[in-house]
Design an enzyme around this catalytic site. Structure first.
Site, PDB file in Angstrom:
ATOM      1  N   SER A 157     -28.224  27.834  27.830  1.00 30.80           N
ATOM      2  CA  SER A 157     -29.357  27.964  26.907  1.00 30.80           C
ATOM      3  C   SER A 157     -28.805  28.028  25.493  1.00 30.80           C
ATOM      4  O   SER A 157     -27.694  28.530  25.282  1.00 30.80           O
ATOM      5  CB  SER A 157     -30.126  29.244  27.196  1.00 30.80           C
ATOM      6  OG  SER A 157     -30.991  29.544  26.102  1.00 30.80           O
ATOM      7  N   TYR A 194     -30.338  37.908  28.850  1.00 32.47           N
ATOM      8  CA  TYR A 194     -30.361  36.463  29.133  1.00 32.47           C
ATOM      9  C   TYR A 194     -29.308  35.734  28.302  1.00 32.47           C
ATOM     10  O   TYR A 194     -28.510  34.957  28.841  1.00 32.47           O
ATOM     11  CB  TYR A 194     -31.763  35.926  28.810  1.00 32.47           C
ATOM     12  CG  TYR A 194     -31.954  34.458  29.113  1.00 32.47           C
ATOM     13  CD1 TYR A 194     -32.041  34.008  30.425  1.00 32.47           C
ATOM     14  CD2 TYR A 194     -32.068  33.524  28.080  1.00 32.47           C
ATOM     15  CE1 TYR A 194     -32.243  32.666  30.706  1.00 32.47           C
ATOM     16  CE2 TYR A 194     -32.269  32.182  28.358  1.00 32.47           C
ATOM     17  CZ  TYR A 194     -32.352  31.754  29.667  1.00 32.47           C
ATOM     18  OH  TYR A 194     -32.545  30.421  29.941  1.00 32.47           O
ATOM     19  N   SER A 251     -25.802  36.473  29.448  1.00 33.06           N
ATOM     20  CA  SER A 251     -25.489  35.861  30.751  1.00 33.06           C
ATOM     21  C   SER A 251     -25.231  34.360  30.582  1.00 33.06           C
ATOM     22  O   SER A 251     -24.344  33.792  31.224  1.00 33.06           O
ATOM     23  CB  SER A 251     -26.620  36.098  31.753  1.00 33.06           C
ATOM     24  OG  SER A 251     -27.779  35.339  31.430  1.00 33.06           O
ATOM     25  N   LYS A 252     -25.979  33.714  29.694  1.00 29.84           N
ATOM     26  CA  LYS A 252     -25.780  32.285  29.464  1.00 29.84           C
ATOM     27  C   LYS A 252     -24.494  32.032  28.679  1.00 29.84           C
ATOM     28  O   LYS A 252     -23.809  31.020  28.879  1.00 29.84           O
ATOM     29  CB  LYS A 252     -26.986  31.688  28.730  1.00 29.84           C
ATOM     30  CG  LYS A 252     -28.267  31.686  29.560  1.00 29.84           C
ATOM     31  CD  LYS A 252     -28.122  30.864  30.848  1.00 29.84           C
ATOM     32  CE  LYS A 252     -29.456  30.645  31.554  1.00 29.84           C
ATOM     33  NZ  LYS A 252     -29.323  29.870  32.798  1.00 29.84           N
ATOM     34  N   ILE A 275     -38.208  24.810  25.663  1.00 37.48           N
ATOM     35  CA  ILE A 275     -38.709  23.808  26.599  1.00 37.48           C
ATOM     36  C   ILE A 275     -40.033  24.284  27.182  1.00 37.48           C
ATOM     37  O   ILE A 275     -40.205  25.469  27.473  1.00 37.48           O
ATOM     38  CB  ILE A 275     -37.677  23.573  27.744  1.00 37.48           C
ATOM     39  CG1 ILE A 275     -36.290  23.235  27.163  1.00 37.48           C
ATOM     40  CG2 ILE A 275     -38.152  22.459  28.684  1.00 37.48           C
ATOM     41  CD1 ILE A 275     -36.190  21.990  26.339  1.00 37.48           C
TER      42      ILE A 275
END
Lengths: 247, 249
Positions: free
Chosen positions: A143, A156, A159-160, A189
């Site tokens: 991401s 998030y 983690s990405k 998106i």
């Protein structure tokens, strides 16, 4: 067709980017092990129809990314087919947004479990086979928040970011054995994941883009297709932003 | 989806006589694009090659022979393209010159020549063609830079700087024209099997290859394939990006 004769493992096929990738891969001639979190009638039918329409095979495989035994069982079922695995696409992932100070350790660990540890586990198993074959392409869906950071996405984004670090190291270790490893960093998106984001926030993101709109799952899937195909044969260790040129 | 990824696209590619551009011409045609193929000068060999590829893949290939550093020639070529029934969908600025020399040993003439071709001429040509794309409301510009623009390689101060300039201009362009439907991206090839390799000593080539994760040189076709992706609608949400095609450096 760009993927004729290739066999691919795609995770997160129930909806969003994974579903689009599954559909695109089959239409481009690939056979797919379509991995999803849980059995689903609509999904089974989708896979069967897709296989029939495209003259490929599409096999549903079910496992939850928080259950490592289930992951291993799912992968064993895939290997039991005794087919080459040319492509692995790690799409499955999730987020539950909270600001830094409000993120519990429990939440952080859960998100890493799904977005990082399970991805590594799956990649370890599948690339072992790819190394033996001396060819393969792994595509991790990261991401832009893993590159740029993002308000409310402590767990998030980190983690990405971890997944991006893993992508780079995996690419270095596996390149001489014929396995390419790249990641895609989608921007904003139009998927379920963003359906909870307030309109005002989305509008702010769009203002910062060169292409003034949200991206589609289809556009991310098209980039996955590129990285899975031989068109990207000399590319490895790259993080491809599919973000409409966000600042 | 058996349709070719570039069906119905019209593409200008500069520097098609050899190397990466030669592979681009073939791969774009193979994927269904019509191509205006630029080379510095028309030769019977080039003309025959264009005709052969057009025939083989069932596309139009129109030679555009001119020297990019000649502004008058460039203008007349742009007029020629404007008069065509075909709209320009994709511009690939591939043409470039390369001289390797240590920073302290780089002659001013060589420094200026690389800037002239790799940056000024490319910039100017892009201005003309993007103007046409903006009128059409869509387009994709692909500029071929180099890993040298990103990694600051010894012996490539002037070349790398000229490509770094191109890179910056491309990214700025992407921000200016994205809202109007025009995308702009960079390809940064690593060590590629072209005549440019001839300018490197065997030891430097061996060193560079050892520095790639894939432990091999890339082929012109592998660079061209990435341009095919960026020229196609498969990359419709990608702009302002640098694609390293370098086997992992």
């Amino acid at each position: 067709m760009l993927l004729s004769g290739k066999n691919a493992v795609v995770t997160g096929c129930l909806r969003g980017i994974g579903r689009k990738t599954l559909e695109k891969f089959a239409k481009q001639g690939a056979n797919v092990w379509a991995c999803a979190q849980h059995a689903d009638e609509e999904f089974e039918k989708f896979c069967a129809d897709l296989a029939q329409d495209t003259g490929t095979w599409v096999k549903p495989v079910y496992f939850d990314l928080t259950d490592f035994d289930a992951i291993k069982a799912g992968l064993k079922a895939i290997f039991a087919d005794k087919q080459a695995v040319d492509v692995l696409v790690n799409v499955a992932g999730f987020t539950k947004d909270s600001i830094f100070h409000m993120t519990s350790m429990e939440q952080l660990k859960l998100i890493f479990e799904v977005n990082y540890f399970s991805q590594i586990l799956i990649s370890q198993y599948v690339t072992k086979l790819m190394v033996r074959q001396k060819c393969g392409s792994v595509i991790n869906i990261a991401s832009i928040s893993g590159l740029d950071g993002s308000h409310g996405q402590l767990a998030y984004s980190s983690s990405k970011a971890a997944l991006i670090g893993a992508t780079r190291t995996m690419s270095r270790e596996l390149a001489k054995q014929g396995v390419r490893v790249n990641a895609i960093a989608p921007g904003v998106i139009d998927t379920n994941m963003n359906s909870l984001v307030p309109e005002k926030v989305i509008a702010g993101h769009i203002k910062a883009m060169s292409i003034k709109r949200m991206g589609s799952s289809n556009e991310v899937a098209n980039t996955i297709l590129f990285l899975a195909s031989d068109l990207s044969n000399y590319m490895t260790g790259q993080i491809i932003r599919v973000d409409g040129g966000i600042k | 989806m058996s349709e070719k990824v570039l069906s119905g696209k019209n593409v200008i590619i500069t520097g098609c006589a050899r190397g990466i551009g030669k592979a681009m011409l073939e791969n774009f045609a193979k994927h269904g694009a019509n191509v205006w193929a630029n080379a510095r000068s028309m030769t019977p060999e080039f003309e025959a090659r264009c005709a052969k590829l057009a025939n083989k893949y069932g596309v139009q290939i129109i030679p555009l022979c001119f020297d990019l550093t000649n502004k008058l020639e460039m203008k007349s070529v742009v007029k020629f393209v404007m008069k065509s029934d075909l709209k320009v969908n994709v511009l690939v600025n591939n043409a470039g010159v390369n001289y390797n020399a240590l920073h302290q040993l780089t002659a001013e003439a060589v420094l200026r020549e690389q800037m002239e071709v790799n940056f000024f001429a490319t910039f100017l040509f892009t201005q003309y063609i993007v103007k046409l794309m903006l009128r059409n409301g869509s387009g994709s510009v692909i500029n071929v830079a180099s890993s040298a623009a990103l990694d600051a390689t010894s012996g490539r101060a002037a070349y790398g700087a000229s490509k770094a300039a191109l890179l910056c201009a491309t990214l700025a362009l992407s921000k200016e024209v994205g809202a109007q439907g025009v995308r702009a991206n960079i390809i940064a090839p690593g060590i590629t099997e072209t005549e440019m390799i001839g300018s490197m000593t065997d030891a430097v080539v061996a060193d560079t290859v050892a520095g790639t994760d894939m432990l091999r040189i890339g082929s012109p076709s592998e660079i061209a394939d990435v341009a095919v992706f960026l020229g196609s609608d498969l990359s419709s949400y990608i702009t302002g990006q640098v694609f390293r095609v370098d086997g992992g450096m």
